[in-house]
Design a protein around this motif. Sequence first.
Motif, PDB file in Angstrom:
ATOM      1  N   CYS A   1       0.817  -1.216   0.000  1.00  0.00           N
ATOM      2  CA  CYS A   1       0.000   0.000   0.000  1.00  0.00           C
ATOM      3  C   CYS A   1       0.848   1.263   0.000  1.00  0.00           C
ATOM      4  CB  CYS A   1      -0.939  -0.009   1.210  1.00  0.00           C
ATOM      5  SG  CYS A   1      -2.141  -1.355   1.214  1.00  0.00           S
TER       6      CYS A   1
ATOM      7  N   PHE B   1      -3.684   1.633  -3.202  1.00  0.00           N
ATOM      8  CA  PHE B   1      -4.990   2.284  -3.156  1.00  0.00           C
ATOM      9  C   PHE B   1      -5.116   3.379  -4.215  1.00  0.00           C
ATOM     10  CE2 PHE B   1      -5.124   0.997   1.540  1.00  0.00           C
ATOM     11  CZ  PHE B   1      -5.827  -0.158   1.236  1.00  0.00           C
TER      12      PHE B   1
ATOM     13  N   CYS C   1      -3.845  -4.625  -9.504  1.00  0.00           N
ATOM     14  CA  CYS C   1      -3.707  -4.653  -8.039  1.00  0.00           C
ATOM     15  C   CYS C   1      -3.204  -6.012  -7.551  1.00  0.00           C
ATOM     16  CB  CYS C   1      -5.037  -4.298  -7.384  1.00  0.00           C
ATOM     17  SG  CYS C   1      -5.489  -2.555  -7.540  1.00  0.00           S
TER      18      CYS C   1
END
Length: 210
Positions: A37, A43, A84
């Motif tokens: 992250c 994100f 992702c």
Amino acid sequence: MNHDDFAVEPVEGLPERPPEGEHILWQGRPNWWALTCDALNLFWVAGYFVLLAVWRFATLVDQVGFASAFAASWPFLIMGLIVCAMLSIVGYAQARATVYTITNRRIAMRTGAALTVTLNLPFTQIGDATLKTHRNGTGTIALDLLGTTRLSYLVCWPHARPWVLRRTQPALRCIPDAEQVARLFSEAAEARVNTPQIQRRTPHMAVAAE
């Protein structure tokens, strides 16, 4: 059969056994999810693809209807999930391949999922350190090196302070219990720097304390 890619290391995370008088105080790895992250901006990447999907849907819904607009925007979400997932794999591999070591004399950083690099940073070459903590308890300790010591940002990444490119600061990224580790490092570094160094200049000279 289980196989350890780093079995050649006499001590995990170190290229050789510590010399006499040096001992390990702490060893650890980044939290892989926090590293993904924080260092790989998971994100932000996910939000980018969601924004693309929303934009696509908003521009088509008045022209082709709800169902067709949703069908046209759905591929952006699929691509986002794939990207992702790939970032998560990279983050996990980076964290798994990394070992940070703090001894009573130095910080050693074994990094690199594909190409292994070990950085040895004696306390005497570290001028300052900064701690950044996160709400989940993990944190990053960035090291500002003294003098002419220069490191490549690309070699250190992602184990470097983000966006500090002119003078790379190697960092212990996203480590659990970061405040406790920072306190241990601070105490060990202070004790090391304040310890008199004994050096023999010539065979005919007395031993002098510096």
